[in-house]
Each structure stands twice: as C-alpha cells, then as structure tokens.
Design a protein around this motif. Structure first.
Motif: not given
Length: 428
Positions: A25-38, A92-95, A116-120
C-alpha cells in the motif's frame, strides 16, 4: 508471486528500475549515486547526503520540511550510505503511501518526489554555500558516528579486519571515513563533490511499491534529462575478486574488552556465487551449521561463530567472539570444519536443510518493499534479473560434489584479532 520487475537505461549513466507488487500500500523511491570508494571522497559523500536531506531551496528549514512531509500522510525522506564491493553508494530515498489510499485521491506521490528531487538537485544555499548551522551540525554528527563505531566491537572488528583483508583495494575504505578526514571537511569540499556526483557518478533510480507512480516517474525522468552530465560516465563493474595473499597474514589489535574478536578471511575465484552462498550457509550461517554445531556448541570455544560471503569480492568471512586463551583453539577448530566440508564430511540431510534455509530466506524478500528492492538491487549489480524462485531452482540442483569443489577453492588469507584482557584460565 505477482511481482513485476523492469529495468531501463536512461542513458548517460542513469538507470531506472521499477518493482511493482500490488499487495503493498506504499511506495519507495530511491536515488543513489555510485562512485569508486576513495578515502578522501568517501567521508565527504557520507556527510553530503546528511546535509542534502536537511532542507532544500524551496523549503530551507529542516523543521518545515519535516512538517511538510508529515502532513503528506507521514511521508519521509531519508539517507542511504553504504559500500558495494569496491564502490560507495550514497543518496536519498522517499517513502509514502500510494495515491489510491489518500483522501479524495490526493496525488501525494508527485509532491513527495518533488521534495526528494529538490533536496538532491536544488539544495538550500546561503551566499553560495550550505547553511552554516546545518553544515556544523552534520559534521559533528558524522564525527560522532565514526567515533561510535568502536562501541559495536563485533562490527568494529570486521571494519578493522577489512583494512587488512583488502589492503591496497578500494574495499578497504570505510563508507564513512575517519575522524581526521571528517574534521577537515570544508564547504568547498561538499559543493565540489555534489557537483561531481551529479555530473559523473553512476545514478541508480529505483521505484518500488504497489501504487501508481507514473506522474512521479515522469517528474524524475524530466529532471534526469535536464542534468548536465559528462561523457562518458565511468562504467561500473561491481565484481572484483580480491586476490589471495601469497602467504596468510596475522594481525592483532589489543583493546580493553572482555571478549576477544577474531575475523578470518578466505578468498576464491569460484564463479557460481550461489553455490558459494550455499557452502557458506552450510559452514556457518545457520543454527545447525558446522561452525555453530561444533565450534560453538560441542567444543564451547566461541560465544558466537558465523560465516558470511561477499560475492563481489570473492571473500568468505568467519567472525567469532572468543576468550583470549581460546583464540588458537578456535582458529584450529574453524579450519577443521572448513576442511571437513572439503572432504565431504557432511550428510545429505545437512545439505537439504541448508538449502531449505537459504531458499526460505530468498523467498522472504517478498515480505517487505525494502527487501524486494534490496534483492533486485543485488541482481542489478550482477547484470542479472533472477527472481527468488529462479534462484531457488538453481539451489535445488546444487550437488554435494559442487559444494566440495567450491569449498576447496577457498584459500586462507587473513586472521585479524582484537585481543581483550587476558583471563587467568579457561574452563576445560
């Protein structure tokens, strides 16, 4: 299970995964940035996401943003920070509940995703910098989090052990960095890294749940299309098996703890990760495994003793809590259990019970919107899209000969010990 999965490459290093299950009954939107560990950027990334989630250009107050989201049927926006092999994932992710369940069909999905997009993409800046108050608070929170890692001695042992196990590899780097690095983070560091992630990091977008999110998805697509991205974006290859050391190494750290911790690592290039996972379960990841039944229960050498397999690094971890005087005995007993599996010293019943346990764990991913997201996130890193049922069918076909062959490929690499205060004697 009535789960719909699809994945689409939007171009310029941006991917969109959709997971739909009408029972949720709910949704989750996750936006993740993947980069090499440094080491230099991991700490900055870890802090950056906590600053971004605080506010945005439209709602520059943390209190107001929280209140706005709470007013949208208890919606929330949170942070995500972790490692995937040699890579770091932050974002970030939004539920939020599905629009079908709001009063008068209010479309809250678009409102939440917009924030969510405003924050990112549109953070709250004052004179070209992040709000100094939030910057200072978040930096201290990061420092406190790093300092607090030592309080979980088991987790701390694993964290320190990885520095030795993966020495010279990105996977040795902590996802949140060190106190020294955190203390030296500047406003310019955050702004620079924010720009870099938007321009060149791999972007993974996941939309999961049971509601209609078409309008929110269109908003995301439009925003991603408008992003200024460099070309080409660095290609991500998640699986980098860690090479076994020419000779196993032993490292020890002494601390004032009442219970010593031992982490043993074994490495392999074995190709079939699901056979390796089953082997790992048989060895030490169930209450009836070799390590639990023998090292912990029968011999009483450990307070806990379990195994875990990092498939992206081809590394088997065995971690245990032991009395200082039992470290060598426990190490020998653990090695004997691994050798026993190599020699086929396990029953068909043990193997079948382990298969049931592993398959049951895979199917349980359907129980939670977040677990099913995690399942397909892992599939995405392997360039596969197997369902739990498909993997369970593969597990069912694994033979004892497969397990033996797999076990024999794991070579000893590292023994890392946090040695606590010496006991006068150990009970016989």
């Amino acid at each position: 299970m009535a789960v719909s999965y699809s994945r689409e490459e939007l171009g310029r290093g941006i991917s969109l995964t959709r997971i739909y299950d009408k029972k949720f009954k709910s949704n989750c939107v996750k936006i993740a940035f993947i980069s090499p560990l440094n080491e230099k950027t991991a700490c900055v990334n870890a802090m950056l996401q906590t600053v971004l989630v605080t506010s945005n250009a439209e709602i520059p107050s943390r209190t107001k943003l929280t209140s706005t989201l709470t007013g949208l049927y208890g919606s929330s926006i949170g942070t995500n920070c972790g490692t995937i092999g040699d890579y770091q994932s932050v974002g970030l992710s939004a539920s939020f509940i599905g629009d079908d369940y709001t009063i008068d069909g209010e479309v809250i999905s678009v409102q939440v995703v917009r924030q969510l997009l405003n924050c990112l993409l549109r953070p709250h800046l004052v004179d070209g910098k992040f709000c100094e108050k939030y910057f200072t608070l978040r930096k201290q929170e990061l420092i406190d989090a790093i300092v607090a890692t030592v309080n979980d001695k088991r987790g701390y042992a694993l964290l320190q052990a990885k520095k030795v196990i993966f020495e010279g590899e990105p996977a040795a780097v902590s996802a949140i960095g060190t106190v020294e690095l955190a203390e030296n983070i500047t406003q310019e560091d955050l702004l620079r890294q924010h720009k870099k992630l938007l321009e060149s990091a791999k972007i993974e977008i996941t939309i999961s749940g049971g509601g209609n999110t078409a309008a929110a998805e269109k908003l995301i697509r439009d925003e991603m299309e408008a992003l200024k991205r460099v070309s080409p974006v660095e290609k991500i290859d998640y699986r980098h098996n860690s090479p076994a050391k020419a000779e196993p190494v032993y490292r020890e750290l002494k601390m004032q703890v009442s219970q010593s911790k031992m982490v043993m690592a074994f490495k392999s290039d074995y190709e079939d990760i699901y056979t390796a996972k089953l082997f790992c379960m048989l060895l030490g990841a169930t209450p009836f495994s070799k390590l639990f039944a023998n090292v912990r229960e029968k011999l009483s050498l450990c307070y806990y003793c379990s195994s875990a397999y990092a498939d992206r690094k081809g590394t088997l971890f065995i971690d245990s809590g032991v009395e200082s005087c039992n470290i060598e005995k426990a190490k020998k007993a653990i090695e004997e259990q691994l050798e026993a599996i190599c020699n086929g010293d396990f029953t068909d019943e043990e193997l079948e019970n382990t298969k049931r346990s592993l398959c049951g764990g895979f199917k349980s991913n359907y129980d939670s919107i977040y677990d099913i997201m995690g399942w397909y996130a892992a599939q995405n890193t392997r360039n596969t899209a197997f369902t739990p049922e498909e993997i369970n069918e593969r597990i069912a076909r694994i033979t004892r000969e497969d397990i033996i062959s797999c076990a024999k490929t794991f070579k000893p690499d590292t023994v890392f010990v946090i040695r606590g205060k010496e006991e006068e004697d150990c009970d016989e």
